[in-house]
Enzyme design. Sequence first.
Site, PDB file in Angstrom:
ATOM      1  N   ARG A   1      41.591 -30.212 -34.311  1.00  0.00           N
ATOM      2  CA  ARG A   1      41.461 -31.480 -34.505  1.00  0.00           C
ATOM      3  C   ARG A   1      43.065 -32.106 -34.351  1.00  0.00           C
ATOM      4  NH1 ARG A   1      44.419 -34.812 -38.537  1.00  0.00           N
ATOM      5  NH2 ARG A   1      43.110 -36.697 -38.768  1.00  0.00           N
TER       6      ARG A   1
ATOM      7  N   ASP B   1      46.463 -38.817 -35.943  1.00  0.00           N
ATOM      8  CA  ASP B   1      47.047 -40.023 -35.087  1.00  0.00           C
ATOM      9  C   ASP B   1      48.794 -39.802 -35.128  1.00  0.00           C
ATOM     10  OD1 ASP B   1      47.088 -40.138 -38.034  1.00  0.00           O
ATOM     11  OD2 ASP B   1      48.540 -41.760 -37.952  1.00  0.00           O
TER      12      ASP B   1
ATOM     13  N   THR C   1      50.691 -43.727 -41.744  1.00  0.00           N
ATOM     14  CA  THR C   1      50.131 -42.563 -42.507  1.00  0.00           C
ATOM     15  C   THR C   1      48.749 -42.987 -43.031  1.00  0.00           C
ATOM     16  OG1 THR C   1      50.748 -41.063 -44.342  1.00  0.00           O
ATOM     17  CG2 THR C   1      51.123 -43.492 -44.850  1.00  0.00           C
ATOM     18  N   GLY C   2      48.190 -41.693 -43.386  1.00  0.00           N
ATOM     19  CA  GLY C   2      46.698 -41.823 -44.147  1.00  0.00           C
ATOM     20  C   GLY C   2      45.564 -41.230 -43.104  1.00  0.00           C
ATOM     21  N   HIS C   3      44.428 -41.778 -43.047  1.00  0.00           N
ATOM     22  CA  HIS C   3      43.248 -41.089 -42.462  1.00  0.00           C
ATOM     23  C   HIS C   3      43.261 -41.318 -40.873  1.00  0.00           C
ATOM     24  CE1 HIS C   3      39.015 -40.162 -43.482  1.00  0.00           C
ATOM     25  NE2 HIS C   3      39.112 -39.882 -42.227  1.00  0.00           N
ATOM     26  N   GLY C   4      44.024 -40.513 -40.088  1.00  0.00           N
ATOM     27  CA  GLY C   4      44.221 -40.578 -38.922  1.00  0.00           C
ATOM     28  C   GLY C   4      43.063 -41.045 -37.864  1.00  0.00           C
TER      29      GLY C   4
ATOM     30  N   THR D   1      52.309 -36.812 -44.255  1.00  0.00           N
ATOM     31  CA  THR D   1      52.730 -37.384 -42.954  1.00  0.00           C
ATOM     32  C   THR D   1      54.071 -37.993 -43.484  1.00  0.00           C
ATOM     33  OG1 THR D   1      50.563 -37.729 -42.152  1.00  0.00           O
ATOM     34  CG2 THR D   1      52.329 -38.961 -41.223  1.00  0.00           C
TER      35      THR D   1
HETATM   36  N1  GLY Z   1      47.862 -39.082 -40.403  1.00  0.00           N
HETATM   37  C1  GLY Z   1      47.763 -37.827 -40.393  1.00  0.00           C
HETATM   38  C2  GLY Z   1      46.338 -37.324 -39.991  1.00  0.00           C
HETATM   39  O1  GLY Z   1      45.476 -38.012 -40.054  1.00  0.00           O
HETATM   40  O2  GLY Z   1      46.426 -36.137 -39.705  1.00  0.00           O
END
Ligand code: GLY
Length: 188
Positions: free
Chosen positions: A103, A106, A126-129, A75
């Site tokens: 899927r 974010d 950025t990171g775990h959407g 990201t």
């Molecule tokens: N932040 C990007 C994703 O979760 O795909």
Amino acid sequence: SVLFLQGIMHPVSVARLVMEKTPHVYLSGEGAKIFALENGFKEEKLLTDKAKQAYEQWKEKQQYIPKISPEHHDTIGILAMDSKGRLSGACTTSGMAFKMHGRIGDSPIIGAGLFVDNEVGAATATGHGEEVMRIVGSHTVVELMRQGHSPEEACKKAVERIFVIAKRKNKNLDEIQIGFIAINKKGE
Ligand code: GLY
């Protein structure tokens, strides 16, 4: 914003055209592809040999355990202020690797992956959407700045909120990675 747009090299530029040329906020999937092609973008094969190999390997077990790490994640969030003090931002990603087809992360969700409010400031994530979306992260950061917090404090508070929710759900905190960047109207 564009979501689920496959085979187009620079979806962020398509997103910009959605903002500038259409009455809409989001275009997704096939509709986004048609719009991109009609506006001069070319469809390309974007799968690299390395990614194809990793996918073939993943298929042996087929476990949907999305991974967040520098190797599995790409990201890019950008915030900018021009000479007149106007803010803008962009956020683009292929999303997490090894996810379920369809899927959405974010990044293309306005308020989650990116939010720009020219009265207050801008933020991107950025990171775990999934974790960012649960708190509408970038909007949260901007709203915290509106309440008087500095960009750094606002980012910290948003991350803390994510971690409180993750703890409540008994998640392994070591597996969650989140980052925010923010800028306020003073350019801090
Ligand atoms: N932040 C990007 C994703 O979760 O795909």
